[in-house]
Design a protein around this motif. Sequence first.
Motif, PDB file in Angstrom:
ATOM      1  N   GLN A   2       0.294  -4.187   2.834  1.00 27.95           N
ATOM      2  CA  GLN A   2       1.516  -3.505   3.256  1.00 27.95           C
ATOM      3  C   GLN A   2       1.481  -2.033   2.857  1.00 27.95           C
ATOM      4  N   ALA A   3       1.635  -1.170   3.831  1.00 29.54           N
ATOM      5  CA  ALA A   3       1.705   0.271   3.585  1.00 29.54           C
ATOM      6  C   ALA A   3       3.176   0.666   3.630  1.00 29.54           C
ATOM      7  N   THR A   4       3.642   1.309   2.581  1.00 32.09           N
ATOM      8  CA  THR A   4       5.056   1.674   2.510  1.00 32.09           C
ATOM      9  C   THR A   4       5.300   3.137   2.819  1.00 32.09           C
ATOM     10  N   HIS A   5       4.245   3.909   2.941  1.00 33.47           N
ATOM     11  CA  HIS A   5       4.379   5.340   3.177  1.00 33.47           C
ATOM     12  C   HIS A   5       3.160   5.810   3.947  1.00 33.47           C
ATOM     13  N   PHE A   6       3.261   6.953   4.616  1.00 31.11           N
ATOM     14  CA  PHE A   6       2.135   7.476   5.387  1.00 31.11           C
ATOM     15  C   PHE A   6       0.861   7.587   4.549  1.00 31.11           C
ATOM     16  N   GLN A   7       0.983   7.917   3.266  1.00 27.33           N
ATOM     17  CA  GLN A   7      -0.198   8.053   2.418  1.00 27.33           C
ATOM     18  C   GLN A   7      -0.904   6.709   2.216  1.00 27.33           C
ATOM     19  N   ASP A   8      -0.192   5.616   2.375  1.00 30.23           N
ATOM     20  CA  ASP A   8      -0.763   4.283   2.194  1.00 30.23           C
ATOM     21  C   ASP A   8      -1.380   3.723   3.473  1.00 30.23           C
TER      22      ASP A   8
END
Length: 181
Positions: free
Chosen positions: A127-133
């Motif tokens: 799961q990516a919670t932000h653009f950086q992830d």
Amino acid sequence: MARVMMVCTGNICRSPMAEIVLRERLVREGLSGLVQVDSTGVSSEEAGNPLDPRARRVLAAAGYTDAGLTAHRARRIEFEDLEARDLVLTMTASHARAVRRLADMFDVSVPLDHVRMFRSFDPAAPQATHFQDESLLDVADPWYGDTSDFEECLEQVEAAMDGIIDYIRATLLGVDSQGGS
């Protein structure tokens, strides 16, 4: 008609594989006449080239028969593509950044949920919670690999399909899973 575009680097491996799989899934789901699917690359280095033969073999071995197996020709994404698509699915975080830069460069208004990471629809993906992830959601690049790398890519593509189909039904077409509105 809803329009969905897949994006990878050269448009000869990942994005056309995803295009072919999605198109065949839409046929099986009875949605093919309601959704147009295509693919592009962020680079022009492969422009005009066919689907990578390794990708074609892996797709054919898995039972995919779409005309794209032989008819596909790589092309680079243009800003007009962004304006004409309802959903842009990128294979990696770097592709997502390139698509967003293209939109900014040409001042194309693209809603935040218009450009999505392809694997964000796979419930088993990180799961990516932000653009950086977002790089956690990259579809594996098979280009420098062998058949097993193309098979891994296909597995990742197939794993996201149920989520993509559900999203297309609910968000782009406004119908529930039984076809009602």
